[in-house]
Design an enzyme around this catalytic site. Structure first.
Site, PDB file in Angstrom:
ATOM      1  N   ILE A   1       0.841  -1.197   0.000  1.00 56.43           N
ATOM      2  CA  ILE A   1       0.000   0.000   0.000  1.00 56.43           C
ATOM      3  C   ILE A   1       0.876   1.247   0.000  1.00 56.43           C
ATOM      4  CG2 ILE A   1      -1.696   1.313   1.322  1.00 56.43           C
ATOM      5  CD1 ILE A   1      -2.938  -1.229   2.238  1.00 56.43           C
TER       6      ILE A   1
ATOM      7  N   GLY B   1       0.459  -5.396   1.064  1.00 58.65           N
ATOM      8  CA  GLY B   1      -0.822  -5.520   0.367  1.00 58.65           C
ATOM      9  C   GLY B   1      -0.765  -6.408  -0.856  1.00 58.65           C
TER      10      GLY B   1
ATOM     11  N   ASP C   1      -1.852  -9.753   0.147  1.00 58.84           N
ATOM     12  CA  ASP C   1      -3.318  -9.800   0.171  1.00 58.84           C
ATOM     13  C   ASP C   1      -3.860 -10.144  -1.208  1.00 58.84           C
ATOM     14  OD1 ASP C   1      -3.759  -8.877   2.924  1.00 58.84           O
ATOM     15  OD2 ASP C   1      -3.050  -6.933   2.224  1.00 58.84           O
TER      16      ASP C   1
ATOM     17  N   ASP D   1      -4.901  -6.377   7.240  1.00 64.02           N
ATOM     18  CA  ASP D   1      -6.358  -6.386   7.360  1.00 64.02           C
ATOM     19  C   ASP D   1      -7.109  -6.548   6.041  1.00 64.02           C
ATOM     20  OD1 ASP D   1      -5.785  -3.917   6.298  1.00 64.02           O
ATOM     21  OD2 ASP D   1      -6.689  -2.747   7.911  1.00 64.02           O
TER      22      ASP D   1
END
Length: 277
Positions: free
Chosen positions: A70, A127, A130, A158
């Site tokens: 990110i 990220g 992810d 998250d």
């Protein structure tokens, strides 16, 4: 496909093949994920999903790296909005909605009916983990390196890593990587089961993934889509529930012309021809 994106690019390299490439397209920023990415990514996947000419999606990054995680400016934007003045409960509710929206952008990979193959080179950090754990198949090069980096930024990952990674590589391995944030390479990723194969170079990976994507694209789109749907759904079900779900799925899809065509093609020793999905 006629759609302009700030952070992505969709390319069909060969007009004769139903394989479309979705590129993370911020190479000057190491393909870091900006806030624009989280609105554009599900839109791009929806376009590919709804396009009947698409049978396989290959996800990769422009430039030397897949994705560096990110963008710091995005993190600042999120933290800035959460620290603004106002009622604390409403601020936190707004932040929760923002996180849920970013999670949904990654989950769009699983919701896409077309199989998504991750083609990973260079950095795959934070990220980016992810993203690749939500893809259907993953490949990388020997020079690729991975990091579950969020713990070093003062937060818990998250957007899906802590939920999907343990199911791919095992709970203990995921715990160790997420707690330490250490770097690991392509060979270890293969040994852990995070990737299916490691290629010597980016060129070899592109050639290898192209052959794999073509092989998948030649199969029944209904069967491929159904296989993805049942596998993803069964991950969260008991064996009995998963068997019941696939029985219901096949009772709805088994009577298509694809089954007849597949059997006929095998008997006639030819390649089957399937209609678009």
């Amino acid at each position: 496909m006629g759609e302009e994106f700030k952070t992505l690019e969709i390319v069909q390299k060969s007009p004769n093949l139903p394989i479309f490439h979705l590129f993370l397209n911020r190479p000057s920023h190491l393909n870091a994920l900006s806030l624009d990415f989280f609105s554009e990514f599900p839109k791009a996947l929806s376009l590919l999903d709804q396009n009947p000419s698409v049978r396989v999606v290959v996800l990769s990054g422009r430039g030397r790296h897949f994705c560096s995680g990110i963008d710091v400016s995005a993190l600042r934007g999120i933290s800035g909005s959460s620290s603004s003045s106002g009622d604390a409960g409403r601020i936190r509710e707004r932040l929760r909605r923002q996180i849920k929206g970013m999670q949904a952008a990654i989950t769009a990979l699983e919701q896409c009916r077309k199989p998504v193959i991750a083609e990973i080179q260079g950095a795959c950090i934070g990220g980016a983990i992810d993203i690749v754990t939500a893809c259907d198949i993953r490949y990388c090069t020997e020079a690729t390196f991975f990091e579950v980096k969020e713990v070093d930024l003062g937060l818990a990952a998250d957007l899906g890593t802590l939920q999907r990674l343990p199911r791919i590589i095992g709970f203990g391995n995921a715990m160790e990587l997420a707690m330490t944030g250490r770097r690991f390479g392509g060979t270890e990723a293969k040994n852990l089961g995070l990737v299916s194969r490691v290629f010597k170079s980016k060129q070899e990976m592109e050639e290898g993934v192209s052959a794999i994507a073509q092989a998948i694209a030649e199969k029944s789109p209904l069967a491929v889509s159904g296989t993805k749907e049942v596998l993803v759904r069964s991950r969260d079900l008991s064996i009995h529930q998963g068997l019941d779900y696939v029985a219901t799925w096949n009772s709805a899809m088994l009577l298509s012309h694809d089954l007849e065509e597949a059997v006929s093609a095998q008997m006639q020793k030819r390649k089957p021809k399937f209609s678009k999905l």
